[in-house]
Design a protein around this motif. Structure first.
Motif, mmCIF file in Angstrom:
data_model
loop_
_atom_site.group_PDB
_atom_site.id
_atom_site.type_symbol
_atom_site.label_atom_id
_atom_site.label_comp_id
_atom_site.label_asym_id
_atom_site.label_seq_id
_atom_site.Cartn_x
_atom_site.Cartn_y
_atom_site.Cartn_z
ATOM 1 N N LYS A 44 0.850 -1.183 0.000
ATOM 2 C CA LYS A 44 0.000 0.000 0.000
ATOM 3 C C LYS A 44 0.887 1.234 0.000
ATOM 4 O O LYS A 44 1.905 1.282 0.685
ATOM 5 N N THR A 45 0.500 2.237 -0.784
ATOM 6 C CA THR A 45 1.214 3.506 -0.808
ATOM 7 C C THR A 45 0.197 4.627 -1.012
ATOM 8 O O THR A 45 -0.947 4.370 -1.382
ATOM 9 N N GLN A 104 -1.548 14.357 -2.455
ATOM 10 C CA GLN A 104 -2.998 14.361 -2.290
ATOM 11 C C GLN A 104 -3.467 13.026 -1.715
ATOM 12 O O GLN A 104 -2.746 12.042 -1.763
ATOM 13 N N PRO A 105 -4.678 13.002 -1.143
ATOM 14 C CA PRO A 105 -5.131 11.798 -0.431
ATOM 15 C C PRO A 105 -5.639 10.697 -1.362
ATOM 16 O O PRO A 105 -6.836 10.435 -1.462
ATOM 17 N N ILE A 106 -4.713 10.053 -2.040
ATOM 18 C CA ILE A 106 -5.040 8.929 -2.919
ATOM 19 C C ILE A 106 -4.193 7.741 -2.477
ATOM 20 O O ILE A 106 -2.982 7.857 -2.312
ATOM 21 N N GLU A 107 -4.861 6.607 -2.284
ATOM 22 C CA GLU A 107 -4.182 5.381 -1.854
ATOM 23 C C GLU A 107 -4.200 4.366 -2.991
ATOM 24 O O GLU A 107 -5.211 4.170 -3.653
ATOM 25 N N ILE A 108 -3.048 3.716 -3.185
ATOM 26 C CA ILE A 108 -2.931 2.618 -4.145
ATOM 27 C C ILE A 108 -2.594 1.371 -3.344
ATOM 28 O O ILE A 108 -1.663 1.378 -2.523
ATOM 29 N N ASN A 168 -8.005 4.276 -4.160
ATOM 30 C CA ASN A 168 -9.031 4.913 -3.364
ATOM 31 C C ASN A 168 -8.752 6.410 -3.283
ATOM 32 O O ASN A 168 -7.773 6.828 -2.680
ATOM 33 N N SER A 169 -9.591 7.182 -3.957
ATOM 34 C CA SER A 169 -9.509 8.649 -3.858
ATOM 35 C C SER A 169 -10.865 9.104 -3.352
ATOM 36 O O SER A 169 -11.182 8.895 -2.201
#
Length: 170
Positions: free
Chosen positions: A94-95, A100-104, A118-119
């Motif tokens: 996970k990163t 900005q608040p976006i998770e991969i 997830n944005s």
């Protein structure tokens, strides 16, 4: 918005005889809401410590990353390289975007990997892990090799990422 259409698009056969399509494209930010395909970019990079850009990632017609999801592109690719190594070893990864608040999230599931972004909302796609690693590694290697050739980039700045990618591709 300037946008060129050259990108890596791979059609990969799989054992179920389905067609796997993965599109990967890297853009560099050249102005306010203006992006250029990195493969067509041949200009000086103004701030080598903060290279803004984006990745377009489309897996089987599911758009996971878009050009308007801007971040420091060299750092994002470096994080994704770490993730490729993790999922190759069957570990979850996970990163987050730095700016900005976006998770991969990359989650191995058997021979596949679930790619989640997830944005504002969560988007997911399942793809064969081997094909995903191959396509992403090839694009990342191209990106870091080309980036290393720019005149303001310190020699060997991305050498560890390039070596890591070469190990992943073995």
């Amino acid at each position: 918005m300037l946008r060129f259409t050259k990108f890596i698009k791979q059609f990969l056969p799989n054992p179920k005889r389905e067609l796997i399509v993965i599109e990967i494209n890297t853009f560099i930010k050249i102005g306010h809401d203006q992006f250029m395909n990195f493969s067509a970019y041949h200009y000086d990079i103004k701030d080598v410590n903060n290279i803004e850009g984006s990745i377009h990632l489309n897996i089987n017609r599911v758009i996971l990353l878009k050009y308007n999801m801007c971040d420091y592109i060299d750092k994002l690719w470096a994080n994704l390289v770490q993730g490729l190594e993790q999922i190759k070893n069957n570990n979850e990864f996970k990163t987050h975007f730095e700016s900005q608040p976006i998770e991969i999230k990359l989650k191995p599931i058997g021979n596949d990997v679930l790619v989640s972004v997830n944005s504002n909302m969560k988007v997911e796609a399942l793809i064969n892990k081997k094909y995903f690693i191959k396509a992403m590694s090839e694009h990342a290697l191209y990106f870091f090799n080309k980036l290393s050739g720019f005149n303001k980039i310190q020699e060997n700045r991305y050498q560890s990422e390039i070596e890591q990618l070469e190990r992943i591709c073995l």
